[in-house]
Motif scaffolding. Structure first.
Motif, PDB file in Angstrom:
ATOM      1  N   ALA A   1      91.891  70.384 -10.640  1.00  0.00           N
ATOM      2  CA  ALA A   1      92.986  70.645 -11.573  1.00  0.00           C
ATOM      3  C   ALA A   1      93.490  69.346 -12.205  1.00  0.00           C
ATOM      4  O   ALA A   1      93.828  69.303 -13.392  1.00  0.00           O
ATOM      5  CB  ALA A   1      94.134  71.353 -10.843  1.00  0.00           C
ATOM      6  N   GLN A   2      93.508  68.278 -11.413  1.00  0.00           N
ATOM      7  CA  GLN A   2      93.947  66.978 -11.933  1.00  0.00           C
ATOM      8  C   GLN A   2      92.978  66.470 -13.001  1.00  0.00           C
ATOM      9  O   GLN A   2      93.397  65.904 -14.013  1.00  0.00           O
ATOM     10  CB  GLN A   2      94.040  65.971 -10.788  1.00  0.00           C
ATOM     11  N   ILE A   3      91.685  66.692 -12.785  1.00  0.00           N
ATOM     12  CA  ILE A   3      90.679  66.266 -13.761  1.00  0.00           C
ATOM     13  C   ILE A   3      90.847  67.046 -15.064  1.00  0.00           C
ATOM     14  O   ILE A   3      90.762  66.480 -16.167  1.00  0.00           O
ATOM     15  CB  ILE A   3      89.258  66.473 -13.194  1.00  0.00           C
ATOM     16  N   ILE A   4      91.130  68.355 -14.965  1.00  0.00           N
ATOM     17  CA  ILE A   4      91.309  69.186 -16.159  1.00  0.00           C
ATOM     18  C   ILE A   4      92.559  68.761 -16.921  1.00  0.00           C
ATOM     19  O   ILE A   4      92.554  68.678 -18.154  1.00  0.00           O
ATOM     20  CB  ILE A   4      91.385  70.681 -15.765  1.00  0.00           C
TER      21      ILE A   4
ATOM     22  N   ILE B   1      95.726  54.742 -27.059  1.00  0.00           N
ATOM     23  CA  ILE B   1      95.786  53.357 -26.577  1.00  0.00           C
ATOM     24  C   ILE B   1      95.933  53.314 -25.064  1.00  0.00           C
ATOM     25  O   ILE B   1      95.240  52.557 -24.371  1.00  0.00           O
ATOM     26  CB  ILE B   1      96.940  52.598 -27.272  1.00  0.00           C
ATOM     27  N   GLU B   2      96.852  54.145 -24.524  1.00  0.00           N
ATOM     28  CA  GLU B   2      97.078  54.157 -23.073  1.00  0.00           C
ATOM     29  C   GLU B   2      95.828  54.590 -22.325  1.00  0.00           C
ATOM     30  O   GLU B   2      95.491  54.056 -21.260  1.00  0.00           O
ATOM     31  CB  GLU B   2      98.262  55.084 -22.732  1.00  0.00           C
ATOM     32  N   ARG B   3      95.116  55.577 -22.897  1.00  0.00           N
ATOM     33  CA  ARG B   3      93.914  56.077 -22.231  1.00  0.00           C
ATOM     34  C   ARG B   3      92.821  55.002 -22.181  1.00  0.00           C
ATOM     35  O   ARG B   3      92.193  54.771 -21.154  1.00  0.00           O
ATOM     36  CB  ARG B   3      93.393  57.314 -22.955  1.00  0.00           C
ATOM     37  N   VAL B   4      92.602  54.332 -23.319  1.00  0.00           N
ATOM     38  CA  VAL B   4      91.557  53.307 -23.380  1.00  0.00           C
ATOM     39  C   VAL B   4      91.917  52.108 -22.504  1.00  0.00           C
ATOM     40  O   VAL B   4      91.063  51.521 -21.846  1.00  0.00           O
ATOM     41  CB  VAL B   4      91.313  52.871 -24.839  1.00  0.00           C
ATOM     42  N   LEU B   5      93.200  51.749 -22.465  1.00  0.00           N
ATOM     43  CA  LEU B   5      93.627  50.653 -21.592  1.00  0.00           C
ATOM     44  C   LEU B   5      93.396  50.998 -20.124  1.00  0.00           C
ATOM     45  O   LEU B   5      92.972  50.154 -19.330  1.00  0.00           O
ATOM     46  CB  LEU B   5      95.103  50.320 -21.840  1.00  0.00           C
TER      47      LEU B   5
ATOM     48  N   THR C   1      95.173  65.799 -21.514  1.00  0.00           N
ATOM     49  CA  THR C   1      95.982  64.673 -21.990  1.00  0.00           C
ATOM     50  C   THR C   1      95.202  63.809 -22.956  1.00  0.00           C
ATOM     51  O   THR C   1      95.743  63.246 -23.896  1.00  0.00           O
ATOM     52  CB  THR C   1      96.452  63.819 -20.800  1.00  0.00           C
ATOM     53  N   HIS C   2      93.903  63.726 -22.713  1.00  0.00           N
ATOM     54  CA  HIS C   2      93.057  62.856 -23.537  1.00  0.00           C
ATOM     55  C   HIS C   2      92.615  63.495 -24.844  1.00  0.00           C
ATOM     56  O   HIS C   2      91.720  62.979 -25.501  1.00  0.00           O
ATOM     57  CB  HIS C   2      91.819  62.442 -22.735  1.00  0.00           C
TER      58      HIS C   2
END
Length: 548
Positions: free
Chosen positions: A437-440, A503-507, A445-446
């Protein structure tokens, strides 16, 4: 009349031995009985080497020996003995000196007296093994206490020799230790080869586009042509480079990788081409560059677009003439090296902007292999999921269930801007945490791109909608009425939020390596810093709205 032997060694203690080309002929080789065998070749004397034992001069780090002994006479005696057998020898008389020399000299073998001054011999042995676990250590000691031998063995010593040292016995022990070290290296390389073969099979799964890449590799592998590998970050450019190398006739020769982006351009020249003593402050000894280390084999220049223009000219010279000079050197060095290069940048644009040499681009671009991003070969995602799940389940000794059909569908719909590397890290987190569930939620979010063939999922619809409703409608000053911002304002806020999340995801993906994040986001490093500063200021307070 019998002729006198050429080059007799002066000695009043022993019968004369013979020297040819400055190399003494020992009565014994290293660990084998050896008599000097002479033959006439073009009127010169030649020495037949033993079948095993004496190493060729200047071969590799295994031929470097550090002798750590505070008995200067004994140390110099051993150094002289080993130097005649083509070893490069350095001496240290204390533990502190040994550590300093060890880091710069990088020996393959250490002869360690357990009773040296300064650091205790056992402590020094432990620290040497911690710095470089693969180094071979032969302990020397006048004390034959079994407890000392046992302790040294437990700390990682490869062999033990009682003092005073018998040179013949030392030769035998050195051959034994280096053979064991060589066998260990071969086993490690074989395991690595099996692992890479598994990686190759996995990378070229079921996609027609990747089958085209595989066919290109098979066509160019066994040539000497320069290959430029192009593709986004995380697509597997290094795996392709290693496959070209493993399929070539140079597969039994060195493969040397250099990441041009990871080394400051001030140091990259000395890293690639080496330097002579005195070339710059701190250059106390000769250092071989990566091109010399790769001689006869293959060098892989990753992130070639990050190389400074001044260094590009020297690289072009190597590609054209197969020669270069070390920093501070006075002569050119010939090399036979195949060059593979990789980039995630559009080099044609870099050439137009003047940051990449046009002539170097054409030299590198003899054969181009383009690796498609993961979003263009989605049919391989289930193959990667199964491969990485098995790999990390075994690595972490955890066995989570296979991903559900719903989770696989979400992953098939996701854009994967970080490509295979991002997918691998996601599977790694799943194996550790074990929470699908966390992965989904992470995929939601992404901002996954939902394909037109698939129906939009509930999670994909509800999560962004709730965010939009909160940000779009703001309470008025009296707290009872609500005002609706303009569509332009809603679009601006949505764009800012999407940009912030990207930006947050790539960082997070690059572990806050901002330079690498800027490359993935396709913006300049300075622009990324400005955006981070704006995000930080925006986070300190809510935006104010003017009221009529």
């Amino acid at each position: 009349m019998r002729k006198k032997p050429l080059y007799p060694e002066k000695s009043s203690m022993k019968p004369p031995r013979y020297v040819a080309a400055g190399i003494p002929v020992p009565e014994n080789g290293i660990g084998v009985q050896f008599k000097g065998v002479f033959s006439r070749i073009r009127g010169e004397i030649a020495i037949a080497r033993p079948a095993v034992g004496i190493p060729e001069p200047g071969m590799n780090l295994k031929n470097r020996v550090l002798i750590v002994d505070d008995d200067v006479v004994m140390a110099k005696y051993l150094a002289s003995h080993l130097s005649r057998r083509n070893f490069e020898v350095n001496l240290a008389s204390s533990g502190q000196e040994a550590l300093r020399i060890f880091r710069s000299f990088d020996p393959g073998l250490v002869l360690l007296d357990m009773s040296i001054n300064g650091l205790a011999g056992a402590e020094l042995l432990e620290r040497l093994k911690r710095i470089k676990p693969s180094v071979a250590v032969i302990v020397l000691s006048a004390n034959k206490d079994p407890e000392i031998i046992f302790k040294a063995s437990k700390l990682g010593a490869d062999d033990y020799l009682a003092k005073p040292v018998d040179p013949k016995e030392l030769d035998i022990r050195i051959v034994k230790v280096l053979d064991s070290q060589r066998l260990h290296t071969e086993v490690t390389q074989l395991r690595e080869q099996v692992r890479r073969q598994s990686d190759f099979t996995m990378l070229f799964g079921t996609s027609p586009k990747m089958m085209e890449v595989k066919m290109t590799i098979e066509q160019v592998a066994d040539t000497t042509a320069t290959v430029l590998i192009r593709g986004e970050s995380g697509t597997g450019k290094e795996v392709v480079a290693r496959m070209v190398y493993s399929e070539s006739s140079r597969s039994d020769k060195p493969f040397v990788k250099v990441n041009c982006a990871a080394i400051p351009h001030e140091l990259l020249e000395s890293e690639l081409f080496g330097y002579e003593p005195g070339a710059f402050t701190g250059a106390t000894r000769q250092k071989l560059g990566k091109f010399e280390q790769a001689n006869g084999g293959t060098i892989f220049l990753d992130e070639i677009s990050e190389m400074h223009p001044a260094l590009q000219a020297k690289l072009l010279h190597v590609l054209q003439d197969h020669e270069f000079s070390r920093l501070g050197g006075k002569r050119d060095i010939q090399v036979d090296v195949r060059v593979l290069a990789a980039t995630n940048k559009f080099l044609e644009r870099a050439v137009e902007e003047g940051v990449f040499r046009e002539d170097l681009f054409y030299r590198l671009n003899v054969v181009t292999i383009h690796i498609p991003p993961l979003r263009e070969r989605r049919e391989e995602i289930p193959v990667f999921l199964e491969f990485f799940l098995n790999k990390y389940s075994e690595y972490y000794s955890k066995h989570p269930p296979m991903f559900s059909e719903y989770a696989v569908t979400r992953m098939m719909d996701y854009a994967w801007p970080g490509n295979i590397r991002e997918l691998e890290n996601l599977v790694k987190r799943y194996v550790i945490v074990g929470n699908e569930a966390q992965i989904i939620r992470e995929l939601s979010t992404h901002k996954p791109i939902v394909s037109s063939m698939a129906a939009p999922s509930v999670a994909a619809n509800t999560a962004p909608a709730s965010t939009a409703s909160v940000s779009a409608i703001q309470p008025s000053g009296n707290g009872t009425e609500f005002e609706m911002p303009s569509l332009l304002e809603i679009g601006r806020r949505a764009a800012m939020q999407a940009e912030r999340e990207a930006i947050e995801r790539v960082l997070a993906q690059t572990r806050w390596n901002r330079r690498q994040a800027a490359k993935i986001l396709k913006i300049s490093y300075k622009a990324l810093l400005n955006k981070l500063k704006a995000m930080e200021e925006q986070g300190k307070g809510h935006p104010k709205h003017s009221h009529a």
